[in-house]
Design an enzyme around this catalytic site. Structure first.
Site: not given
Ligand code: PGA
Length: 255
Positions: A8-10, A94, A96, A166, A172, A212, A233-234
């Site tokens: 998930n590159w956001k 998600h 966010e 999540e 993050g 994370s 994500g990251g």
């Molecule tokens: P993260 O994000 O791995 O950077 O914590 C995960 C996500 O939001 O899907």
């Protein structure tokens, strides 16, 4: 159960950066055999990713979709527009989008319906906030999110459903949930799915953990039977770390 790992590159990577990443990832495709691997770039980079990944086993996901097929909805992206690029999976709800952009359970439900109507595999995100966890409400929050998204569907429509657990406080932050907590959440999700839908959907449901995860900690999650993959994500932004993570996940799951 087949492991599903999604990047998930956001709001990261231009189309040009996406093309570079995808062609590098594609060279490593053989290492990922047995894993359902997908990249969810920003909408603006879908065409670039699709062009590089065409004919490969690496799939393309969208980070969101709108529920109407077309119309006066400034800034939104309709399901048929995603189909055009060969998108097969869509992230729905998600955290966010829920907490920064104000999507409520009702919006999540409509997006899930649209995803199913257009034959996308939905990655339905659920997760509690830190204060809810501290109050001991995690199970109730997950149950509410799942029930409002899933109640009333024909079980058969959700046979490919993927749930991403999540916890909001783990996204993050570098502070992942414990593997046992992730497994307990996955078990809870299966129980709710069984009660809302049926035993068959619950038995084949795949539950990802997200929040994370990285190449160092992923194996502690995917070595546990209830956890069937990750939403990353990251650690998905760098092709080497994403490759290492996927290989570690696969080895720990024994697939
Ligand atoms: P993260 O994000 O791995 O950077 O914590 C995960 C996500 O939001 O899907």
């Amino acid at each position: 159960m087949r492991l599903i790992i999604a990047a998930n590159w956001k709001m990261h990577k231009t189309a040009a950066e996406t093309a570079v990443f995808c062609s590098e990832l594609r060279k490593r495709e053989k290492k990922f055999q047995g894993v359902e691997l997908l990249i969810c770039p920003p909408f603006t980079a879908l065409a670039a990713a699709a062009a590089v990944l065409e004919g490969s086993s690496i799939k393309l996901g969208a980070q969101d979709l709108f529920w109407e097929p077309k119309g006066a909805f400034t800034g939104e992206i309709a399901p048929p527009m995603l189909k055009e690029f060969g998108v097969t999976h869509v992230i729905i709800g998600h955290s966010e989008r829920r907490h920064i952009l104000g999507e409520d359970d009702n919006v999540v439900r409509k997006k899930l319906e649209a995803a199913l109507d257009h034959n996308f595999t939905p990655l339905l995100c659920i997760g509690e906030k830190e204060e809810q966890r501290n109050r001991g409400e995690t199970g109730a929050v997950l149950e509410r999110q799942l029930r409002s998204a899933l109640e009333g569907f024909e079980p058969g429509a959700l046979k490919d459903l993927v749930v991403a657990y999540e916890p909001v406080w783990a996204i993050g932050t570098g502070r992942a949930a414990s593997p046992d907590d992730a497994a307990a959440a996955a078990d809870r999700a299966r129980q709710v799915v069984e009660s809302v839908l049926d035993h068959e959907v619950a038995a084949t449901l795949r539950v990802q953990y997200g929040g994370s995860v990285n190449a160092g900690n992923i194996s502690s999650f995917t070595s546990l039977e209830p956890v069937n993959g990750a939403l990353v994500g990251g650690a998905s932004l760098d092709v080497d770390s994403f490759t290492a993570l996927t290989i570690a996940a696969k080895e720990a799951a024994g697939c």
